[in-house]
Write an enzyme that holds these catalytic residues in place. Sequence first.
Site, PDB file in Angstrom:
ATOM      1  N   ARG A 151      -7.866 -14.152  34.071  1.00 54.59           N
ATOM      2  CA  ARG A 151      -6.523 -14.598  34.440  1.00 54.59           C
ATOM      3  C   ARG A 151      -6.444 -16.003  34.995  1.00 54.59           C
ATOM      4  O   ARG A 151      -5.402 -16.633  34.945  1.00 54.59           O
ATOM      5  CB  ARG A 151      -5.947 -13.615  35.479  1.00 54.59           C
ATOM      6  CG  ARG A 151      -5.612 -12.274  34.901  1.00 54.59           C
ATOM      7  CD  ARG A 151      -5.491 -11.243  36.009  1.00 54.59           C
ATOM      8  NE  ARG A 151      -6.806 -11.009  36.607  1.00 54.59           N
ATOM      9  CZ  ARG A 151      -7.050 -10.122  37.568  1.00 54.59           C
ATOM     10  NH1 ARG A 151      -6.061  -9.421  38.061  1.00 54.59           N
ATOM     11  NH2 ARG A 151      -8.258  -9.942  38.033  1.00 54.59           N
ATOM     12  N   ASP A 186     -11.111 -24.034  35.047  1.00 59.82           N
ATOM     13  CA  ASP A 186     -12.044 -24.800  35.872  1.00 59.82           C
ATOM     14  C   ASP A 186     -13.464 -24.271  35.642  1.00 59.82           C
ATOM     15  O   ASP A 186     -13.675 -23.188  35.122  1.00 59.82           O
ATOM     16  CB  ASP A 186     -11.651 -24.784  37.353  1.00 59.82           C
ATOM     17  CG  ASP A 186     -11.811 -23.431  38.007  1.00 59.82           C
ATOM     18  OD1 ASP A 186     -12.922 -22.864  37.971  1.00 59.82           O
ATOM     19  OD2 ASP A 186     -10.825 -22.930  38.562  1.00 59.82           O
ATOM     20  N   ARG A 244     -19.205 -12.692  29.234  1.00 58.20           N
ATOM     21  CA  ARG A 244     -19.009 -12.609  27.789  1.00 58.20           C
ATOM     22  C   ARG A 244     -20.228 -13.050  26.977  1.00 58.20           C
ATOM     23  O   ARG A 244     -20.244 -12.876  25.761  1.00 58.20           O
ATOM     24  CB  ARG A 244     -17.773 -13.418  27.379  1.00 58.20           C
ATOM     25  CG  ARG A 244     -16.492 -12.982  28.081  1.00 58.20           C
ATOM     26  CD  ARG A 244     -16.212 -11.488  27.896  1.00 58.20           C
ATOM     27  NE  ARG A 244     -14.945 -11.091  28.526  1.00 58.20           N
ATOM     28  CZ  ARG A 244     -14.472  -9.851  28.485  1.00 58.20           C
ATOM     29  NH1 ARG A 244     -15.147  -8.871  27.891  1.00 58.20           N
ATOM     30  NH2 ARG A 244     -13.337  -9.552  29.078  1.00 58.20           N
TER      31      ARG A 244
END
Lengths: 308, 308, 308, 308
Positions: free
Chosen positions: A112, A219, A230
């Site tokens: 998010r 960032d 991931r």
Amino acid sequence: MLQDLILDQEEEDLYENTTKRDTSIELEKILYKKIKVLDHGFIRVIDYMGSDSAIVQAARVSYGHGTKKVSQDKALINYLVKHRHTSPLEMCEIKFHIKLPIFIARQWIRHRTANVNEYSARYSVLDKEFYLPEREILCAQSSSNKQGRHNEPLTKEETDKILHIIKTDSERCYDNYSQMLNTDIDGNVVDDEKTGLARELARMNLNLNYYTQWYWKIDLHNLLHFISLRYAQHAQYEIREYAKILLEIIKLWLPHVYEAFMEYRHHGAELSKSQIQALKKFVDVNKISKKESGLKEREWQYLIDILS
Amino acid sequence: MLQDLILDQEEEDLYENTTKRDTSIELEKILYKKIKVLDHGFIRVIDYMGSDSAIVQAARVSYGHGTKKVSQDKALINYLVKHRHTSPLEMCEIKFHIKLPIFIARQWIRHRTANVNEYSARYSVLDKEFYLPEREILCAQSSSNKQGRHNEPLTKEETDKILHIIKTDSERCYDNYSQMLNTDIDGNVVDDEKTGLARELARMNLNLNYYTQWYWKIDLHNLLHFISLRYAQHAQYEIREYAKILLEIIKLWLPHVYEAFMEYRHHGAELSKSQIQALKKFVDVNKISKKESGLKEREWQYLIDILS
Amino acid sequence: MLQDLILDQEEEDLYENTTKRDTSIELEKILYKKIKVLDHGFIRVIDYMGSDSAIVQAARVSYGHGTKKVSQDKALINYLVKHRHTSPLEMCEIKFHIKLPIFIARQWIRHRTANVNEYSARYSVLDKEFYLPEREILCAQSSSNKQGRHNEPLTKEETDKILHIIKTDSERCYDNYSQMLNTDIDGNVVDDEKTGLARELARMNLNLNYYTQWYWKIDLHNLLHFISLRYAQHAQYEIREYAKILLEIIKLWLPHVYEAFMEYRHHGAELSKSQIQALKKFVDVNKISKKESGLKEREWQYLIDILS
Amino acid sequence: MLQDLILDQEEEDLYENTTKRDTSIELEKILYKKIKVLDHGFIRVIDYMGSDSAIVQAARVSYGHGTKKVSQDKALINYLVKHRHTSPLEMCEIKFHIKLPIFIARQWIRHRTANVNEYSARYSVLDKEFYLPEREILCAQSSSNKQGRHNEPLTKEETDKILHIIKTDSERCYDNYSQMLNTDIDGNVVDDEKTGLARELARMNLNLNYYTQWYWKIDLHNLLHFISLRYAQHAQYEIREYAKILLEIIKLWLPHVYEAFMEYRHHGAELSKSQIQALKKFVDVNKISKKESGLKEREWQYLIDILS
């Protein structure tokens, strides 16, 4: 490695500007270039802010005169990554243009803390591009890992059948999407007698393997977190392919951060209280030596502390 | 332990409501009660949402039929905490009323993923309450740890002097604050001939050890992150005292999460690639046994994997 | 209105607990009940924290003695909503279980400040449930609004054709999904000779109108922001249907907030500098009266200020 | 205006780099330069990402072919700002070095969606620099605005007294801070016989008007939100001074965004349902004309819609 994956493309007419900002010579070389991922996807760096030394600079604002002795930039970055002092890492920012299948986009967006502009199928017609996996990654459900797949591909016969299904269904659904829209592939009206369904409705007929694209700005701290999840072993193959490229981009952009990430995150390990207790049974701290360990003072001390 | 720290207070006239929501019998017992921290501070639980089983319930929405076999709630919570699957933990929320010195509030607020309503010294006059440390925690600057203090207190003479300074300066600054406001301690005008300085300006004369207070609402994942940083060895003593109470509250509220947190976070350890390599030199995997380790299958396997 | 939409369901065996927490009698009545949305979707309140008076309580922590005069709760809530003082609104939290089509879930998830646990099609097999729009909402693309649709439905003939396409493609894609998985609708293996494709891959064959579900937890400020965007005129019909229910739930839960939201957000307007200048040409402030306006002092004064 | 506020400073030895990134010629001119705010504060732009055209570029990723007709960049930016389509604005990022009094830093940090590295008084000794307000801004508490001050300064006599108090208390507290630390102003040990109190404790003796500093990185959407709240009429004078400079920096960096912000946010207005109803009584839509209004089609239409 990235160089080999750069897609042929018409040269954009890019100005060379002069700037006083931190600039990464290596990253500039691939700026705006499409790096191929999967069959139709890509990652493209659009902009970036900061450098290894910008992180150091921000950290030194925090530590003030107190860090005079931590004189080496590389050591300071190792320290920050090791101890998860994340705020100086947040001082770097990067913006990508990414093309990816929708079912991967749905995993991706769960991160998010990033900024996103996605191609809107309410405004515009999606292109006829869908993900068709390579034969060798079409594997069976793993029985041990509820969310994963086997390492072994299916039989040739089953693979043929599956690829046929995915290809046929994807194509049919797209053709029907076009028909409902009453437009051809370029968005032009086909039959002047008809009106065509609203795009925001027609899109529901597309499959989850259709490609979407977005601008994604994040960032460095959150990007490393994304990669650590991931690019991990249990992540789905398709998103790992993207994470792998992102990591290569960090290697170009921020070589010190890349090394620290590999040392402390990617190749590191987390032990539970019980695992530490088990380890203690197997290691006699009196029989081991710092010299033999090859570790630096602090790392060694930490190891001794948890084993004592 | 919390029971002993509850401040005497007039009983609030509380309704007992009936609800179908998840309810923690243990947490209800201390709801709204002020738990003392430092000399004038407190933590007070105002409201909460969720329970150990709410976490399990949310996790099972994600995993669907796939988790049929992960039948035990406690095992699932261990799994979530161990693997940092944080989203089910975010399904619990808690709201506190906290009173704390301003210099600690400034550390605290760096945790951004929380909701805050702080007492505003623009609207109202601050009370005359300041933090005066206990003698035994007045320590010298640590020379090895740039941001910490020694474990040994200062000499009695130095301590006396320091306490005198802090007390005198705090009191004088507050008296001058009142004088500038032209109000007494209850906020009443003292001298009708004068106007008094605006509160938003007068407050700047107060010291950083003055107490402020706020409502602070946070989800469980971020609360655990707060605790893991602020209850750590290197955290400042004063904020550790708050973190300690927060952890005790979690123990009451979510006993399974508490145990998992202690096992995998608080008493766990992170090893770097180099440390793992050093360990390999000291442990012969062929000479150790799962039985002797006392570990469960998965934990054992992980240990063997990193040592091989 | 919500009562009529509650789906028949087996009564869950719910305990009634006693609690000292803020409790909403009205919201308790529909707790855990599925409120129907679209053809197969629903919204179900799982848990909540706070009330109108909890907002007031939090606001008064901020304003301290300074709010003695703002004695009425309702007036204070109006003030907070009007002036976008959002932090006291963040002190309320609500958790939903929602079932919705994937293409709507993709819009929804763009609201980042929320907690989500989504059903994972890597772990489990998705149910055979897809969204098939009502005839009357199958409209043509709007020519004036790039992202919307006309208000008039298509012809009966076109509608028939479109519904046939969506239904047929959805069913075929699901059947092929099952076939690739080598499972029947209950997740049982069909052909013991075959292995079946991993779920994380097979799912890509499903269409964007298939239903997914998630737990979604959000604070009140962000929920109102969601509603103000997704219940707006230009929002897509399908997500408006969900936003409408969410707003009804707020009406039950927080009646004062609901009224303030309708007054200041939903039925309010934003004017640009140019629009204010235009208004000034059409309104002679000397000829209008506060009495005639029906406004309260502050609202009237604001209006006069911008028109002067 | 900014040019006049630039503090004299030794020229940093800055490299001029070449880059393909978006570059703002105007912003480059003041990069790294300290722009004076209050008596000892400053704002310094350290880095930036994006431009007016980067926003347009990101918006067009979303809208795809659908925006072909929205050909003018400026019109598109107006549209985005007016309709609060915030995600393309998030594609710009800026990093500042800011020096500000602690009581202002405490307001500032409430804006959570930003990255911060603050000077740590645990690591390092704070400089002897405190905020002493200008005489003319030392005003009495406002009686109408609970959180504000009068526009009229206090009497000369009262002002003299207040300035004397603030100056004397600040100096004494700092001197005692140094004494407790057992260091002089350069951080050198004063008395070898003594140990000195830990910095993390000694700092509590400082007043809220002491200056701190930080690196602060934020995206454009959140920066505009900050400015809209902190440059507003009711914001405290001291933080308005910072917000004013931030707005000037945006004017240099993103001239189109600046204009849209002034038109739709800063000089715009929000009306409630009741205010709109009042307006309707005073405006006869049949007697007004689009031509007379000077508004463009869409703006005019919106005005007519709310007045009808």
